[in-house]
Scaffold this active site. Structure first.
Site, short mmCIF file in Angstrom:
data_model
loop_
_atom_site.label_atom_id
_atom_site.label_comp_id
_atom_site.label_asym_id
_atom_site.label_seq_id
_atom_site.Cartn_x
_atom_site.Cartn_y
_atom_site.Cartn_z
N GLU A 198 3.96 -6.82 1.47
CA GLU A 198 3.35 -7.10 0.16
C GLU A 198 3.29 -5.85 -0.71
O GLU A 198 2.21 -5.43 -1.13
CB GLU A 198 1.93 -7.64 0.36
CG GLU A 198 1.82 -8.88 1.22
CD GLU A 198 0.37 -9.18 1.63
OE1 GLU A 198 -0.54 -8.37 1.34
OE2 GLU A 198 0.15 -10.23 2.25
N ARG B 262 -6.58 4.27 -14.78
CA ARG B 262 -6.58 4.98 -13.50
C ARG B 262 -7.30 6.33 -13.53
O ARG B 262 -8.08 6.62 -12.64
CB ARG B 262 -5.15 5.15 -12.97
CG ARG B 262 -4.47 3.81 -12.66
CD ARG B 262 -3.16 3.99 -11.91
NE ARG B 262 -3.39 4.50 -10.58
CZ ARG B 262 -3.18 5.74 -10.20
NH1 ARG B 262 -2.67 6.62 -11.03
NH2 ARG B 262 -3.45 6.12 -8.97
N GLY C 286 0.77 -1.25 0.00
CA GLY C 286 0.00 0.00 0.00
C GLY C 286 0.79 1.28 0.00
O GLY C 286 0.21 2.36 -0.10
N GLY D 44 3.25 -3.43 -3.84
CA GLY D 44 2.96 -3.55 -5.27
C GLY D 44 3.38 -2.27 -5.97
O GLY D 44 4.48 -2.16 -6.53
N ARG D 45 2.50 -1.28 -5.88
CA ARG D 45 2.72 0.00 -6.56
C ARG D 45 4.11 0.58 -6.33
O ARG D 45 4.76 1.06 -7.27
CB ARG D 45 1.67 0.99 -6.07
CG ARG D 45 1.65 2.33 -6.80
CD ARG D 45 0.74 3.34 -6.07
NE ARG D 45 -0.52 2.77 -5.71
CZ ARG D 45 -1.63 2.81 -6.48
NH1 ARG D 45 -1.59 3.46 -7.62
NH2 ARG D 45 -2.74 2.24 -6.07
N TYR E 153 -10.39 6.15 -11.06
CA TYR E 153 -10.19 6.78 -9.75
C TYR E 153 -10.10 8.29 -9.83
O TYR E 153 -9.73 8.93 -8.84
CB TYR E 153 -8.88 6.30 -9.12
CG TYR E 153 -8.65 4.82 -9.08
CD1 TYR E 153 -9.47 3.98 -8.33
CD2 TYR E 153 -7.57 4.25 -9.76
CE1 TYR E 153 -9.23 2.63 -8.26
CE2 TYR E 153 -7.32 2.89 -9.69
CZ TYR E 153 -8.16 2.08 -8.95
OH TYR E 153 -7.90 0.75 -8.88
N CYS F 38 -14.96 5.48 -27.24
CA CYS F 38 -16.27 6.15 -27.29
C CYS F 38 -16.91 6.24 -25.91
O CYS F 38 -17.91 5.57 -25.63
CB CYS F 38 -17.17 5.39 -28.24
SG CYS F 38 -16.39 5.15 -29.83
N TYR G 200 -0.55 -0.76 -12.05
CA TYR G 200 -1.97 -0.67 -12.36
C TYR G 200 -2.22 0.06 -13.69
O TYR G 200 -3.19 0.77 -13.84
CB TYR G 200 -2.73 -0.02 -11.19
CG TYR G 200 -2.49 -0.74 -9.89
CD1 TYR G 200 -3.00 -2.01 -9.70
CD2 TYR G 200 -1.70 -0.19 -8.88
CE1 TYR G 200 -2.74 -2.72 -8.53
CE2 TYR G 200 -1.43 -0.89 -7.71
CZ TYR G 200 -1.96 -2.15 -7.54
OH TYR G 200 -1.70 -2.85 -6.39
C1 LIG Z 1 -3.19 -4.84 -3.89
C2 LIG Z 1 -2.65 -5.51 -2.68
C3 LIG Z 1 -1.36 -5.24 -2.25
C4 LIG Z 1 -0.47 -4.21 -2.91
O1 LIG Z 1 -0.96 -2.92 -2.80
P1 LIG Z 1 -0.09 -1.72 -3.38
O2 LIG Z 1 -0.87 -0.52 -3.05
O3 LIG Z 1 0.07 -1.91 -4.83
O4 LIG Z 1 1.24 -1.74 -2.67
C5 LIG Z 1 -0.87 -5.96 -1.17
N1 LIG Z 1 -1.63 -6.87 -0.54
C6 LIG Z 1 -2.89 -7.15 -0.92
C7 LIG Z 1 -3.66 -8.17 -0.19
C8 LIG Z 1 -3.44 -6.48 -2.00
O5 LIG Z 1 -4.69 -6.75 -2.37
#
Ligand SMILES: *Cc1c(COP(=O)(O)O)cnc(C)c1O
Length: 431
Positions: free
Chosen positions: A288, A327, A251, A290-291, A331, A358, A386
């Protein structure tokens, strides 16, 4: 970003810089990449991805830990390969993502399986692969996982995703840790869920996890969530159920415009200090992200097709659209837009940058001051997360090509789709 001859990094994206008017990714001119590979084109910096991962790894050095890249942010095989080779694990949310990790050479014992709606067949595949942990999100899922594991003659390693009920202070669609969200087991229900898990012979309790949202730019929500998790760890262990790891989710936000999220090593340092202070320093830490591993490593390059002057709004119509990059439409997200090559001859005007789809929601940037002409290439910044992962074929638009820049080399890591690829699985009805 202005006069020719200067050299400046762009906000949040140290691998992207303008030199002599040319926007370059790890030294490769984006306009030239677009000429060679066509547009729309996703271009990523491998160095930027490695550097982002290294910041987390530095902060965790000397601690038992596992970083699981939340691959839904960008699941291209070459991206997964890059992280797998650097020792990173993966957070998956489907059997499809499991297949990708396997195809990219990632190790199953470094996979955690998240998601609120896992199917039995997906659980079975993950058990057969030997994943590290299932992050379970409900009591119903505990029972199903127990059944599937017993049918396979194994015990499923699991952790409970707890909803800590903290406000991550982010967009409602990407906030996941509030009581009103569909994710996780409510904090107040967690003890009962652990008791249930301990009573099911097909399960092996490994830890606890949470994930409170995405694009978080403050440290406090993480510390609040960690405190709520550690409170639970203490209560669960008081029941005689040992927990091995604490997974604080992902996150962490990135810079799209003027956000200033904490650096990954600063955030992790604060989390570890809090764990130490509360006597949990011995526990394995899982993350975990991601972004924050891929977002600022990528751009989407697009070509200006038409300039349409209007009484109220001027439209800069480009060949990338909401199907390529959702995005903004989904959002209302702001993404930086920069010309790939500065031009001195066009005057700056205010534009809405829109795609050919369109839908009036098909926009990439609004009210942007840009000096552009037809045929120019624009780069949409911070598009590594994303972006392609959420791309669709709406309007039967083939998805973009992807390239990975790695020092002097440019790798084509996904071919541009062709229209026939899009309907290859469809069938006409016999007369
Ligand atoms: C999407 C997600 C993440 C990663 O979130 P980011 O904002 O991309 O870092 C981690 N854990 C879970 C369970 C997620 O669904």
């Amino acid at each position: 970003m202005s006069a020719a001859g200067d050299s400046a990094a762009l906000p949040g994206a140290p691998h992207l810089a303008r030199r002599d008017g040319e926007l370059q990714l790890e030294g490769h001119a984006l306009a030239e990449l677009a000429r060679q590979h066509g547009t729309p084109l996703y271009a990523y910096s491998r160095g930027a991805m490695r550097a982002a991962l290294a910041a987390y790894q530095r902060a965790l050095m000397g601690r038992p830990h596992l970083i699981c890249y939340a691959m839904k942010a960008n699941s291209n095989l070459a991206v997964l390969q890059t992280f797998a080779e650097a020792g990173c694990g993966f957070d998956i949310v489907s059997a499809g993502e499991l297949a990708r990790v396997q195809a990219a050479g990632g190790r199953a014992e470094r996979i955690v399986f998240s998601g609120v709606g896992k199917r039995r067949d997906e659980m079975a595949l993950a058990l057969e692969a030997g994943v590290r942990c299932f992050n379970v999100e409900s009591q119903g899922e505990l029972r199903v996982l127990d059944e599937v594991a017993r049918a396979h003659g194994v015990r499923a390693p699991m952790s409970l995703r707890v909803n800590p009920d903290v406000d991550a202070g982010t967009h409602p669609y990407i906030s996941t840790g509030l009581k009103s969200n569909k994710f996780g087991v409510a904090h107040g229900e967690a003890l009962a869920a652990y008791r249930l898990a301990a009573s099911l012979p097909g399960l092996r309790i490994e830890g606890i996890d949470c994930h409170i949202g995405s694009q978080i730019t403050q440290i406090e929500p993480y510390l609040d969530a960690l405190d709520r998790l550690l409170d639970l760890v203490e209560s669960v262990e008081a029941l005689g159920i040992p927990l091995h790891h604490v997974d604080v989710g992902g996150g962490l936000g990135i810079t799209y415009t003027d956000e200033s999220p904490p650096a990954a090593d600063v955030l992790v340092g604060r989390l570890l200090s809090r764990m130490d202070a509360r006597g949990h320093g011995h526990r394995e830490v899982l993350l975990e992200p991601g972004r924050s591993l891929v977002g600022n490593a990528g751009v989407l390059v697009t070509e200006v097709l038409y300039l349409k002057l209007g009484e109220v709004t001027n439209f800069c119509i480009v060949d990338a659209a909401m199907n390529d990059l959702t995005r903004p439409a989904l959002y209302d997200a702001y993404m930086g837009i920069e010309p790939c090559r500065m031009r001195g001859d066009a005057v700056r005007q205010r534009w809405d940058v829109v795609g050919p789809v369109c839908e009036s929601g098909d926009w990439l940037g609004r009210q942007r001051d840009l000096a552009v002409a037809v045929g120019d290439k624009l780069a949409i910044l911070s598009a590594g997360a994303y972006g392609m992962a959420m791309a669709s074929n709406y309007n039967t638009r083939p998805r973009a090509a992807e390239v990975m820049v790695d020092g002097p080399v440019v790798h084509l890591i996904r071919e541009r789709e062709k229209p026939r690829d899009l309907y290859a699985g469809e069938r006409l009805i016999p007369h």
